[in-house]
Design a protein around this motif. Structure first.
Motif, short mmCIF file in Angstrom:
data_model
loop_
_atom_site.label_atom_id
_atom_site.label_comp_id
_atom_site.label_asym_id
_atom_site.label_seq_id
_atom_site.Cartn_x
_atom_site.Cartn_y
_atom_site.Cartn_z
N ILE A 19 -5.05 3.06 11.77
CA ILE A 19 -4.39 3.23 13.07
C ILE A 19 -2.90 2.94 12.94
O ILE A 19 -2.07 3.69 13.46
N ALA A 20 -2.55 1.87 12.23
CA ALA A 20 -1.14 1.53 12.03
C ALA A 20 -0.42 2.64 11.27
O ALA A 20 0.72 3.00 11.59
N ARG A 21 -1.09 3.20 10.24
CA ARG A 21 -0.49 4.29 9.47
C ARG A 21 -0.30 5.53 10.34
O ARG A 21 0.74 6.19 10.30
N LEU A 22 -1.28 5.86 11.17
CA LEU A 22 -1.18 7.01 12.08
C LEU A 22 -0.08 6.80 13.12
O LEU A 22 0.67 7.74 13.45
N GLU A 23 0.05 5.59 13.64
CA GLU A 23 1.12 5.29 14.58
C GLU A 23 2.49 5.46 13.92
O GLU A 23 3.43 5.96 14.54
N GLY A 24 2.60 5.04 12.66
CA GLY A 24 3.85 5.23 11.92
C GLY A 24 4.16 6.70 11.72
O GLY A 24 5.32 7.13 11.84
N GLN A 25 3.12 7.51 11.43
CA GLN A 25 3.33 8.95 11.26
C GLN A 25 3.73 9.62 12.57
O GLN A 25 4.60 10.49 12.60
N VAL A 26 3.13 9.19 13.67
CA VAL A 26 3.49 9.74 14.98
C VAL A 26 4.93 9.38 15.31
O VAL A 26 5.71 10.22 15.80
N SER A 27 5.32 8.15 15.03
CA SER A 27 6.70 7.73 15.28
C SER A 27 7.68 8.55 14.44
O SER A 27 8.73 8.97 14.92
#
Length: 191
Positions: A19-27
Motif C-alpha cells: 500500500i505504501a509503495r502504491l501510494e508513492g507511485q500515485v504521488s
C-alpha cells in the motif's frame, strides 16, 4: 495459533508495504501529471502570445489584389483610419480608429495577462487572463464585423483580415490557457 498470528502479522506487514509503495507511485504520477499540465499551459501561452504579437503586425485591412503596398497593419490603422474620413464620414472614421485602438489595447493587455499566467498561475492571474481574453474575443468579433463593413463599402477591400484572424486565434488560446491554469491550480492545491 501463534503461527497464525505471526503469519497474519507478516501478511499485514507485506500488505502495508504494498500500500505504501502504491501510494508513492500515485504521488509520483500526480507530480508527473502536474508537470505535463504546466508544460501544456506554457506551450499554449507561447502560442497565444505569438498569435497576438504577430496579429499586431499583419495586414488588418488589405486590397482585393493583395499587393504589398495595398494593406495596412493594425497599429498604423489606428492613425490612418482617423485621417481617412475627410468629408461626411469623418466622425465614423474617428470612431473606427478608436475601436481599432481599443482592440490593440485589449490585445496588449491580454498578452500581459498570458505572460503573468504562464509564469505563475494564481487565482488573481487566472481571473485577469479570463477577463482580458473574453474582452479580446469580443473585440475580435467587432473587428471581423468592421472588416466586413469596410469591405462592403468598397470593392477594393478584402473581407479577410490576417491580423484579426491571428489575434482571434491568440484570444481563443488565451481561454484555453485559462482552463489549463484553473485545472493546474486546482490539482496542485488539492494534493
Amino acid at each position: 495459533m501463534a503461527d497464525n498470528r505471526s503469519a497474519d502479522g507478516r501478511h499485514d506487514d507485506a500488505l502495508s508495504r504494498r500500500i505504501a509503495r502504491l501510494e508513492g507511485q500515485v504521488s509520483h504520477l500526480r507530480q508527473q501529471a502536474l508537470q505535463l499540465q504546466f508544460v501544456l499551459l506554457t506551450a499554449s501561452a507561447v502560442l497565444a502570445l505569438f498569435g497576438i504579437a504577430v496579429g499586431l503586425f499583419l495586414p488588418f485591412v488589405r486590397s482585393v489584389g493583395g499587393a504589398d503596398g495595398d494593406s495596412i497593419t493594425l497599429l498604423p490603422a489606428i492613425f490612418a483610419l482617423a485621417d481617412a474620413g475627410g468629408g461626411p464620414f469623418e466622425t465614423q472614421a474617428i470612431i473606427v480608429a478608436v475601436l481599432v485602438g481599443i482592440l490593440a489595447l485589449a490585445a496588449l493587455l491580454t498578452a500581459v495577462a498570458i505572460a503573468c499566467l504562464a509564469e505563475h498561475p494564481t487565482v488573481g492571474r487566472i481571473k485577469f487572463a479570463s477577463i482580458s481574453g473574453g474582452i479580446l474575443i469580443l473585440g475580435c468579433a467587432g473587428a471581423w464585423l468592421l472588416v466586413a463593413v469596410l469591405a462592403g463599402r468598397s470593392d477594393d477591400l478584402s473581407a479577410f483580415s490576417p491580423a484579426t484572424l491571428s489575434i482571434t486565434i491568440g484570444a481563443a488560446l488565451t481561454l484555453v490557457c485559462v482552463h489549463l491554469a484553473r485545472t493546474y491550480h486546482d490539482e496542485k492545491h488539492a494534493a
